[in-house]
Design a protein around this motif. Sequence first.
Motif, PDB file in Angstrom:
ATOM      1  N   ALA A 186       1.175  -1.450  -0.008  1.00 21.84           N
ATOM      2  CA  ALA A 186       0.038   0.216   0.270  1.00 21.84           C
ATOM      3  C   ALA A 186       0.881   1.366  -0.088  1.00 21.84           C
ATOM      4  N   THR A 187       2.296   1.127   0.688  1.00 22.40           N
ATOM      5  CA  THR A 187       2.913   2.327   0.776  1.00 22.40           C
ATOM      6  C   THR A 187       3.802   2.669  -0.621  1.00 22.40           C
ATOM      7  N   GLU A 188       4.110   1.549  -1.402  1.00 18.47           N
ATOM      8  CA  GLU A 188       4.796   1.053  -1.684  1.00 18.47           C
ATOM      9  C   GLU A 188       5.126   2.012  -3.142  1.00 18.47           C
ATOM     10  N   ASN A 189       4.546   2.360  -4.118  1.00 16.93           N
ATOM     11  CA  ASN A 189       4.033   3.471  -4.876  1.00 16.93           C
ATOM     12  C   ASN A 189       2.917   4.318  -4.638  1.00 16.93           C
ATOM     13  N   PRO A 190       3.243   5.361  -3.573  1.00 16.35           N
ATOM     14  CA  PRO A 190       1.849   6.672  -3.085  1.00 16.35           C
ATOM     15  C   PRO A 190       1.327   6.703  -4.411  1.00 16.35           C
ATOM     16  N   GLY A 191      -0.156   6.845  -4.519  1.00 17.25           N
ATOM     17  CA  GLY A 191      -0.970   7.001  -5.779  1.00 17.25           C
ATOM     18  C   GLY A 191      -0.854   6.608  -7.090  1.00 17.25           C
ATOM     19  N   GLY A 192      -0.365   5.517  -6.700  1.00 21.50           N
ATOM     20  CA  GLY A 192      -0.108   4.271  -8.094  1.00 21.50           C
ATOM     21  C   GLY A 192      -0.223   2.348  -7.253  1.00 21.50           C
ATOM     22  N   PRO A 193      -0.245   1.706  -8.112  1.00 21.30           N
ATOM     23  CA  PRO A 193      -0.315   0.479  -7.791  1.00 21.30           C
ATOM     24  C   PRO A 193       1.317  -0.221  -7.534  1.00 21.30           C
ATOM     25  N   ALA A 194       1.105  -1.412  -6.510  1.00 19.54           N
ATOM     26  CA  ALA A 194       2.395  -1.202  -6.125  1.00 19.54           C
ATOM     27  C   ALA A 194       3.114  -1.975  -7.541  1.00 19.54           C
ATOM     28  N   SER A 195       3.981  -3.273  -7.531  1.00 20.96           N
ATOM     29  CA  SER A 195       4.898  -3.240  -9.052  1.00 20.96           C
ATOM     30  C   SER A 195       4.294  -4.833  -9.114  1.00 20.96           C
ATOM     31  N   GLU A 196       4.095  -5.489  -9.996  1.00 18.99           N
ATOM     32  CA  GLU A 196       3.466  -6.706 -10.389  1.00 18.99           C
ATOM     33  C   GLU A 196       4.649  -7.563  -9.629  1.00 18.99           C
ATOM     34  N   GLU A 197       5.590  -7.534  -9.744  1.00 19.89           N
ATOM     35  CA  GLU A 197       6.645  -8.173  -8.603  1.00 19.89           C
ATOM     36  C   GLU A 197       6.512  -8.544  -7.421  1.00 19.89           C
ATOM     37  N   SER A 198       5.892  -6.971  -6.599  1.00 23.64           N
ATOM     38  CA  SER A 198       6.464  -7.197  -5.985  1.00 23.64           C
ATOM     39  C   SER A 198       4.389  -7.537  -5.008  1.00 23.64           C
ATOM     40  N   VAL A 199       3.877  -7.883  -5.699  1.00 22.95           N
ATOM     41  CA  VAL A 199       2.626  -8.016  -5.721  1.00 22.95           C
ATOM     42  C   VAL A 199       3.114  -9.424  -5.824  1.00 22.95           C
ATOM     43  N   GLU A 200       3.242 -10.198  -6.694  1.00 24.22           N
ATOM     44  CA  GLU A 200       3.360 -11.711  -6.849  1.00 24.22           C
ATOM     45  C   GLU A 200       4.464 -12.422  -5.814  1.00 24.22           C
ATOM     46  N   ARG A 201       5.069 -11.240  -5.241  1.00 22.63           N
ATOM     47  CA  ARG A 201       6.108 -11.884  -3.615  1.00 22.63           C
ATOM     48  C   ARG A 201       5.050 -12.033  -3.330  1.00 22.63           C
ATOM     49  N   ALA A 202       4.153 -10.656  -2.711  1.00 28.67           N
ATOM     50  CA  ALA A 202       3.716 -10.933  -1.063  1.00 28.67           C
ATOM     51  C   ALA A 202       2.571 -11.869  -1.065  1.00 28.67           C
ATOM     52  N   LYS A 203       2.130 -12.127  -2.183  1.00 32.16           N
ATOM     53  CA  LYS A 203       0.994 -13.264  -2.276  1.00 32.16           C
ATOM     54  C   LYS A 203       1.128 -14.151  -1.874  1.00 32.16           C
ATOM     55  N   ASN A 204       1.934 -14.375  -1.936  1.00 30.92           N
ATOM     56  CA  ASN A 204       3.107 -15.816  -2.453  1.00 30.92           C
ATOM     57  C   ASN A 204       3.944 -16.578  -0.814  1.00 30.92           C
ATOM     58  N   ALA A 205       3.683 -15.356  -0.442  1.00 30.83           N
ATOM     59  CA  ALA A 205       5.189 -14.830   1.013  1.00 30.83           C
ATOM     60  C   ALA A 205       4.667 -15.732   2.477  1.00 30.83           C
ATOM     61  N   ILE A 206       3.935 -17.611   2.394  1.00 40.61           N
ATOM     62  CA  ILE A 206       4.000 -17.870   3.447  1.00 40.61           C
ATOM     63  C   ILE A 206       3.154 -19.626   2.782  1.00 40.61           C
ATOM     64  N   SER A 207       3.268 -20.564   4.005  1.00 42.50           N
ATOM     65  CA  SER A 207       3.246 -21.941   3.426  1.00 42.50           C
ATOM     66  C   SER A 207       1.755 -22.260   4.570  1.00 42.50           C
ATOM     67  N   LEU A 208       0.918 -22.814   3.778  1.00 39.28           N
ATOM     68  CA  LEU A 208      -0.529 -23.463   4.883  1.00 39.28           C
ATOM     69  C   LEU A 208       0.284 -23.943   5.968  1.00 39.28           C
ATOM     70  N   ASP A 209       1.286 -25.028   6.002  1.00 39.44           N
ATOM     71  CA  ASP A 209       1.328 -25.934   6.816  1.00 39.44           C
ATOM     72  C   ASP A 209       2.932 -25.553   7.589  1.00 39.44           C
ATOM     73  N   ALA A 210       2.142 -26.265   8.514  1.00 42.48           N
ATOM     74  CA  ALA A 210       3.455 -25.512   9.876  1.00 42.48           C
ATOM     75  C   ALA A 210       4.282 -26.213   9.672  1.00 42.48           C
ATOM     76  N   ASN A 211       5.205 -25.881  10.421  1.00 45.99           N
ATOM     77  CA  ASN A 211       7.210 -26.537  10.029  1.00 45.99           C
ATOM     78  C   ASN A 211       6.729 -27.774  11.346  1.00 45.99           C
TER      79      ASN A 211
END
Length: 371
Positions: free
Chosen positions: A346-371
């Motif tokens: 939300a703050t990466e690019n004030p007034g515009g959308p975040a980069s596609e690379e940032s969105v791609e990284r953020a939306k997949n940056a977790i595992s649903l399965d506990a270690n």
Amino acid sequence: MKTVLISGGGVAGTALAHLLHRNGFAPTVVELAPGPRAGGQAVDIRGVALDVIERMGLGEQVRAVRTRMRGMSVVDADGNEVHRSTEATYSSGRLDSGDVELLREDLVAILAEHASGEAEFVHGDSIAELREDEHGIHVAFERGRPRTFDLVVGADGLHSRVRRLAFGPEGRFLHPLGTHVAIFEADNFLGLEDWQVWHRDGEAGYGVYPVRDNRELRVTFGWRSEEAVERDGDAARTLVAERMAELRWETPRLLAALHRSTGFYADAMAQIHLDRWSAGRAVLLGDAGYCASPLSGQGTGLALVGAHLLADELGRARAAGEGHAPAFDRYERRMRPFVDLNQALATENPGGPASEESVERAKNAISLDAN
């Protein structure tokens, strides 16, 4: 079986109700609205959040009601097209991705239907007071009789009642982003067919897109301001109309539709930051604990993933004979890095959308399965 009161019948709370039931809990959802809330904008389910939907067995239903945008236009003050894309839209990103965009009300309806019979739903009421002791957390309601639960989950949004009662005043945790939005519905008087149109001039602008097989429009007004804003009622509509009045193109007809709408909503864009998401037997989920704001495009993703992780950790604790505290700690430890990356969108690019690379990284940056 442990009893859990969930405050808030939106995406986070309704998803959690189903997932808690699956893990052996007895959930109750209390929601101030008299029924499932209608209206609102289109929301995105991306990356790991889609995995949550699939694990809930809802992938087919969700995709059946997705939006079907072909592209978008950006127009100037006279309605002349200055930019066109058939590859991506501002609301949903790339059209060739596996992400799913749908109306918030449709997602909540699907989740509520899925949780029907698994959770008790109490509409038209809200929490008035919380008092905890060794026997549980005692809840006084605005309308219903007092009850005692083992745990309380605040899934009640940016202006969470549970957060205020269990953690303190909102001002300690709410961080405005200097932008306001208003969202409402209208008839499709523009004749748009699976096509978005966006217009901006200076510090204000709006986006318009069709829904319901192109029968209706959803309109999102936005403007920059540090002032507080009313969230509903005639005063809020008047304020929004004043902020948008200098814009041209279809603004007069949109403002007329604003005053006729029944699903109007306005608020400041803000984030929530807390050092901890739990206090005793109370814990926060979704926007109540870590709102990233609609500017991130990931509020729904955080709600779904957070619900999955919280239910998972409570289920693990129950199976191991542990209390709630270790489960809350593990939920936060797993979820917080994911929240940090998605709030940064939300703050990466004030007034515009975040980069596609940032969105791609953020939306997949977790595992649903506990270690």
